[in-house]
Scaffold this motif. Structure first.
Motif, PDB file in Angstrom:
ATOM      1  N   ARG A  58       3.056  18.533 -10.656  1.00  8.22           N
ATOM      2  CA  ARG A  58       2.641  19.822  -9.625  1.00  8.22           C
ATOM      3  C   ARG A  58       3.870  20.684  -9.556  1.00  8.22           C
ATOM      4  N   ASN A  79       2.277   9.597  -5.006  1.00  7.20           N
ATOM      5  CA  ASN A  79       2.553  11.070  -4.631  1.00  7.20           C
ATOM      6  C   ASN A  79       3.649  11.552  -5.469  1.00  7.20           C
ATOM      7  N   VAL A 117       0.347  39.459   5.631  1.00  7.13           N
ATOM      8  CA  VAL A 117      -0.818  40.008   6.292  1.00  7.13           C
ATOM      9  C   VAL A 117      -0.702  39.852   7.727  1.00  7.13           C
ATOM     10  N   LYS A 124       1.408   4.160  -2.828  1.00  8.33           N
ATOM     11  CA  LYS A 124       1.302   5.711  -2.422  1.00  8.33           C
ATOM     12  C   LYS A 124       2.262   6.649  -2.748  1.00  8.33           C
ATOM     13  N   ASP A 182       0.917  -1.179  -0.035  1.00 12.20           N
ATOM     14  CA  ASP A 182      -0.047   0.171   0.176  1.00 12.20           C
ATOM     15  C   ASP A 182       0.968   1.324   0.181  1.00 12.20           C
ATOM     16  N   ALA A 210      -1.025  30.331   0.508  1.00 13.42           N
ATOM     17  CA  ALA A 210      -1.629  30.596   1.704  1.00 13.42           C
ATOM     18  C   ALA A 210      -0.854  30.992   2.903  1.00 13.42           C
ATOM     19  N   THR A 211       0.174  30.222   3.012  1.00 11.01           N
ATOM     20  CA  THR A 211       1.064  30.486   4.176  1.00 11.01           C
ATOM     21  C   THR A 211       1.760  31.976   3.711  1.00 11.01           C
ATOM     22  N   SER A 269       1.817  25.165  -4.830  1.00 13.96           N
ATOM     23  CA  SER A 269       0.637  24.434  -4.001  1.00 13.96           C
ATOM     24  C   SER A 269      -0.088  25.688  -3.418  1.00 13.96           C
ATOM     25  N   SER A 270      -1.553  25.491  -3.198  1.00 11.38           N
ATOM     26  CA  SER A 270      -2.330  26.511  -2.691  1.00 11.38           C
ATOM     27  C   SER A 270      -1.868  26.508  -1.415  1.00 11.38           C
ATOM     28  N   LYS A 271      -1.444  25.530  -0.505  1.00 10.19           N
ATOM     29  CA  LYS A 271      -1.209  25.642   0.855  1.00 10.19           C
ATOM     30  C   LYS A 271       0.166  26.705   0.959  1.00 10.19           C
ATOM     31  N   ARG A 294       0.958  34.268   1.899  1.00 15.39           N
ATOM     32  CA  ARG A 294       0.211  35.555   2.082  1.00 15.39           C
ATOM     33  C   ARG A 294      -0.186  35.937   3.508  1.00 15.39           C
ATOM     34  N   LEU A 295      -0.544  34.880   4.175  1.00 10.11           N
ATOM     35  CA  LEU A 295      -0.888  35.101   5.521  1.00 10.11           C
ATOM     36  C   LEU A 295       0.371  35.635   6.476  1.00 10.11           C
ATOM     37  N   ARG A 296       1.661  35.293   6.127  1.00  8.63           N
ATOM     38  CA  ARG A 296       2.740  35.916   6.656  1.00  8.63           C
ATOM     39  C   ARG A 296       2.826  37.372   6.771  1.00  8.63           C
TER      40      ARG A 296
END
Lengths: 168, 270
Positions: A18, A11, A35, A7, A3, A28-29, A23-25, A31-33
């Motif tokens: 990809r 990945n 802001v 996997k 398995d 996000a990190t 990655s969208s993560k 942009r958050l930093r």
């Protein structure tokens, strides 16, 4: 066990395709930093821009540099906040040039001292910054004559009085 | 007895403050502590629903403050656990009906009879938040791995740090989805902890069981098979000072683990 092997393979394949886009993560990190840095320090983009332009003025006395490419950013390093300044330097100015600018400045300051009674702000500087100033304090009235005394047109500032008396 | 007053807050709404409150409260009571939960969300009360106590409320916190009843009369006992009580919010009033001082006073009185006083804070950073925090000395900041929730949590942490009476605050990361984290489509636990630089007290996986348990008015910690229930139980144990390892959500939610649990269930049934 099997398995896991499949996997991992899946990945890795996914990761391969990809790689091109972030990655969208991660988006996000980062942009958050940015802001949160603004939230925590209350440093608005306007203040940062003002700081940037003043730094350019100060540093250009010693360095010839690409003013447009100067970058000023807040960065987080663990618990600490750091102000990162990145300047593409073209060349450092020679000592003679620095002295020359010092002399020029002094003359300007002296001239200013003659003209305005208690303010020793460099007139050139004020003229350049005036846009920013009026933007930030839209209610402050700036007298049309010398543009630095904050008095309204009805009241005469020192400079205005002088001009008037010259006319007489 | 001098109980600990813990406020559960988040800034943003809908991240699971009330669910967290109901579950931690129930878990602490199950472990043998005397627990009282105060709902300070005046006008928008919900804690009673999550506990299935909505039909038993006679008096609310506003009745206590306006002296229409004694404090003890307003405490509603849980159906299952006599160690667990609820002081409900008034549904017909707004946040101004109770002041900071009055809430502090209520907490002080309850400290004498209970081990834990959990204060359910309303969303936002206005008066309702200030009131809820007033009597507490510890805080749990609930957030989810979403940008807006993390930003609001950061703001709340700033406000908590500015209040002298709050001695410590911990972070509870709710609605974590291991599959999304694995595919890099959700901020990981480490990301959020690093950004907020706060100490973690719990990681709760997203669990559809929360919806059904809310429907029934029974906190999910009562369901021993549920992963979220297990995670909440662990939070309660950490609050009590035990050193409990965090669940490995990725492993627990993997296909292999699900198959294993399915067979375990079959064996148990026989």
């Amino acid at each position: 066990m099997k398995d896991n092997i499949f996997k991992d393979l899946y990945n890795k394949l996914l990761g391969f395709f990809r790689q091109a886009e972030e990655s969208s993560k991660d988006v996000a990190t980062s942009r958050l930093r940015v802001v949160l840095m603004q939230d925590r320090t209350n440093l608005t983009p306007q203040v940062m821009e003002k700081m940037r332009s003043e730094l350019v003025k100060l540093l250009s006395k010693y360095l010839e540099m690409d003013n447009e490419a100067l970058e000023l950013n807040l960065e987080q390093d663990g618990n600490q906040m750091a102000l990162m300044l990145s300047i593409p330097v073209i060349r450092a100015k020679s000592e003679d040039e620095i002295v020359e600018e010092d002399v020029e400045e002094e003359i300007e300051v002296e001239e200013d001292a003659d003209e305005t009674s208690d303010d020793d702000i460099d007139e050139e500087e004020v003229a350049e910054d005036i846009v920013v100033l009026t933007e930030e304090f839209p209610n402050k009235e700036v007298c049309g004559e010398c543009r630095e005394c904050e008095l309204s047109d009805e009241i005469d500032c020192e400079k205005k009085k002088k001009v008037k008396s010259d006319k007489k | 007895m001098s109980g600990r007053v813990i406020v559960i807050t988040s800034g943003k709404g809908g991240v699971g403050k009330t669910t967290t409150n109901a579950n931690i409260g129930t878990a602490l009571a199950k472990a043998g502590n005397k627990v009282v939960m105060i709902d300070t969300d005046l006008g928008l009360r919900n804690l009673d629903l999550l506990l299935g106590l909505e039909n038993r409320i006679v008096y609310t916190i506003v009745d206590v403050v306006e002296e229409r009843c004694k404090l003890k009369q307003a405490l509603v006992k849980d159906k299952k656990n006599p160690n667990l009580c609820l002081l409900a919010a008034a549904q017909t009033r707004d946040k101004t009906a109770v002041t900071e001082e009055q809430l502090k006073d209520i907490c002080e009185k309850l400290k004498k009879d209970f081990d834990f006083i959990l204060v359910d804070c309303p969303a936002g950073i206005e008066q309702g938040f200030q009131n809820a925090v007033a009597g507490a000395s510890e805080a749990i900041v609930v957030t989810t791995p979403e940008m807006s929730a993390v930003r609001d949590a950061d703001r709340i942490i700033g406000l908590l740090e500015a209040r002298e009476e709050i001695e410590s605050y911990k972070l509870l990361l709710n609605r974590v989805r291991p599959n999304l984290i694995k595919s890099n489509d959700m901020m990981s636990v480490d990301d959020v902890v690093e950004i907020l630089s706060a100490e973690l007290i719990g990681i709760i996986p997203e669990d559809t069981g929360i919806i059904t348990s809310t429907n029934k008015g029974e906190p999910i910690v009562n369901d021993e098979k549920s992963l979220a229930g297990k995670a909440y139980m662990n939070v309660a144990r950490r609050i009590m000072g035990e050193d409990v390892e965090f669940l490995n959500l990725e492993e627990e939610t993997s296909v292999a683990a699900k198959v294993k649990n399915f067979f375990k269930g079959l064996v148990r049934r026989k």
